[in-house]
Scaffold this motif. Structure first.
Motif, PDB file in Angstrom:
ATOM      1  N   LYS A 163      27.084 -64.641  16.405  1.00 50.10           N
ATOM      2  CA  LYS A 163      27.179 -65.963  15.766  1.00 50.10           C
ATOM      3  C   LYS A 163      26.320 -66.033  14.505  1.00 50.10           C
ATOM      4  N   LEU A 164      25.132 -65.433  14.570  1.00 52.54           N
ATOM      5  CA  LEU A 164      24.221 -65.479  13.424  1.00 52.54           C
ATOM      6  C   LEU A 164      24.768 -64.703  12.232  1.00 52.54           C
ATOM      7  N   LYS A 165      25.529 -63.650  12.490  1.00 52.28           N
ATOM      8  CA  LYS A 165      26.088 -62.850  11.396  1.00 52.28           C
ATOM      9  C   LYS A 165      26.979 -63.680  10.481  1.00 52.28           C
ATOM     10  N   GLU A 166      27.553 -64.749  11.017  1.00 56.21           N
ATOM     11  CA  GLU A 166      28.476 -65.572  10.240  1.00 56.21           C
ATOM     12  C   GLU A 166      27.777 -66.716   9.517  1.00 56.21           C
ATOM     13  N   THR A 167      26.470 -66.843   9.682  1.00 57.61           N
ATOM     14  CA  THR A 167      25.748 -67.933   9.030  1.00 57.61           C
ATOM     15  C   THR A 167      25.521 -67.617   7.553  1.00 57.61           C
ATOM     16  N   GLU A 168      25.312 -68.667   6.784  1.00 59.25           N
ATOM     17  CA  GLU A 168      25.190 -68.506   5.337  1.00 59.25           C
ATOM     18  C   GLU A 168      23.936 -67.727   4.935  1.00 59.25           C
ATOM     19  N   PHE A 169      22.826 -67.972   5.619  1.00 57.74           N
ATOM     20  CA  PHE A 169      21.596 -67.305   5.195  1.00 57.74           C
ATOM     21  C   PHE A 169      21.641 -65.799   5.449  1.00 57.74           C
ATOM     22  N   VAL A 170      22.330 -65.379   6.500  1.00 54.91           N
ATOM     23  CA  VAL A 170      22.462 -63.938   6.755  1.00 54.91           C
ATOM     24  C   VAL A 170      23.421 -63.316   5.741  1.00 54.91           C
ATOM     25  N   MET A 171      24.522 -63.982   5.467  1.00 56.48           N
ATOM     26  CA  MET A 171      25.471 -63.438   4.493  1.00 56.48           C
ATOM     27  C   MET A 171      24.865 -63.409   3.090  1.00 56.48           C
ATOM     28  N   ALA A 172      24.019 -64.406   2.795  1.00 57.78           N
ATOM     29  CA  ALA A 172      23.346 -64.416   1.494  1.00 57.78           C
ATOM     30  C   ALA A 172      22.371 -63.246   1.378  1.00 57.78           C
ATOM     31  N   ALA A 173      21.666 -62.956   2.454  1.00 62.03           N
ATOM     32  CA  ALA A 173      20.731 -61.827   2.448  1.00 62.03           C
ATOM     33  C   ALA A 173      21.478 -60.510   2.282  1.00 62.03           C
ATOM     34  N   GLU A 174      22.653 -60.382   2.909  1.00 56.96           N
ATOM     35  CA  GLU A 174      23.452 -59.165   2.771  1.00 56.96           C
ATOM     36  C   GLU A 174      23.970 -59.024   1.343  1.00 56.96           C
ATOM     37  N   ALA A 175      24.404 -60.158   0.780  1.00 51.64           N
ATOM     38  CA  ALA A 175      24.930 -60.119  -0.585  1.00 51.64           C
ATOM     39  C   ALA A 175      23.836 -59.779  -1.598  1.00 51.64           C
TER      40      ALA A 175
END
Length: 289
Positions: A163-175
């Protein structure tokens, strides 16, 4: 957030009652040598099976040993075992759950199949097999619980990580090009702590019950160890003539398990905001492998 959690806990009378009992038992376990009125292993047949008195507040057992002293030392044995087992299964299950949930694919599939294998073994049969090979002991029994009970933690953490993988802050960190280990340590792991803490508290209670049960049938702690399960086993033959030998250790098990369950439920409600996640932890925490 911390203030909100503390406020919820402080207003939960059942949870605070459970915490008070837990702290009292931890204190008794740590300072067992100082607060025990007698040596729990000293045999004195001249004073066997005595009732409560000023010298022996809860009486003596069939070998003249102080029941209160053995209960206090049994607190140390039970809490030490339960907390050690819980910490080890956390150290195994949490990292595997994070890896499975975050990486996914073949790694996720392999870890979940290992969890399935661990979950298929009944604890009693595996304990009998281990004892048959290595002999009965508390440490062998601890290995059985560790082998079996890392799997529910791994599954629960994996579900949270997905569930956390789909959150904005995790995706922003990956980007932004952050390394995986950095994302896990800074963003994933801290946000999985709430269900882990709540479930771990409930699991401690389950370990205490299982340790006492297996010690009762001779697969865990061995006489003359001051252990509640051993005390129950010792008192079986006196159930009609001197039932207090069974009542006191049985009462201790009930009180400790109730205290951890009350505190665990309170933590569950305070730490986990999602009603769906609360239900998962309650269902998993109450299950006995």
């Amino acid at each position: 957030m911390v203030r909100n959690i503390l406020r919820k806990l402080l207003h939960n009378k059942a949870a605070m009652s459970g915490l008070a009992v837990i702290l009292l038992l931890v204190f008794a376990g740590i300072f067992a040598e100082r607060i025990s009125p007698h040596d729990p292993y000293k045999v004195d047949l001249a004073v066997k099976l005595l009732g409560p008195s000023a010298r022996y507040p809860l009486g003596t057992d069939q070998l003249g040993r102080c029941i209160l002293s053995r209960l206090i030392y049994g607190t140390r044995t039970s809490l030490y075992t339960a907390m050690t087992v819980t910490l080890v299964i956390l150290a195994i299950g949490v990292p595997l759950g994070i890896i499975a949930g975050y990486i996914g694919g073949a790694v996720d599939n392999m870890i979940m199949r290992l969890a399935d294998i661990a979950s298929t073994f009944p604890s009693s049969l595996l304990a009998l097999a281990i004892v048959g090979i290595f002999g009965p002991s508390l440490y062998n029994l601890m290995l059985v619980f560790i082998f079996l009970w890392w799997a529910p933690f791994a599954r629960m953490v994996r579900s949270s990580v997905i569930k956390l993988k789909e959150t904005e802050f995790v995706m922003a960190a990956e980007a932004a090009g952050s390394r995986r280990i950095s994302i896990i340590l800074k963003h994933i792991f801290p946000n999985t702590l709430s269900p882990i803490i709540a479930y771990a508290t409930l699991r401690i209670a389950a370990v205490i019950v299982h340790i006492a049960g297996f010690s009762f049938i001779g697969l865990g702690s061995q006489p003359p160890t001051a252990d509640w399960g051993v005390m129950l086993n010792d008192g079986r033959q006196y159930i009609s003539s001197y039932p207090m030998l069974l009542i006191w250790p049985g009462l201790m098990i009930v009180v400790v398990v109730l205290a951890f369950n009350l505190f665990g439920e309170g933590l569950n409600d305070a730490l986990i905001p999602s009603s769906e996640e609360r239900a998962i932890v309650k269902e998993t925490g109450g299950a006995n492998v």
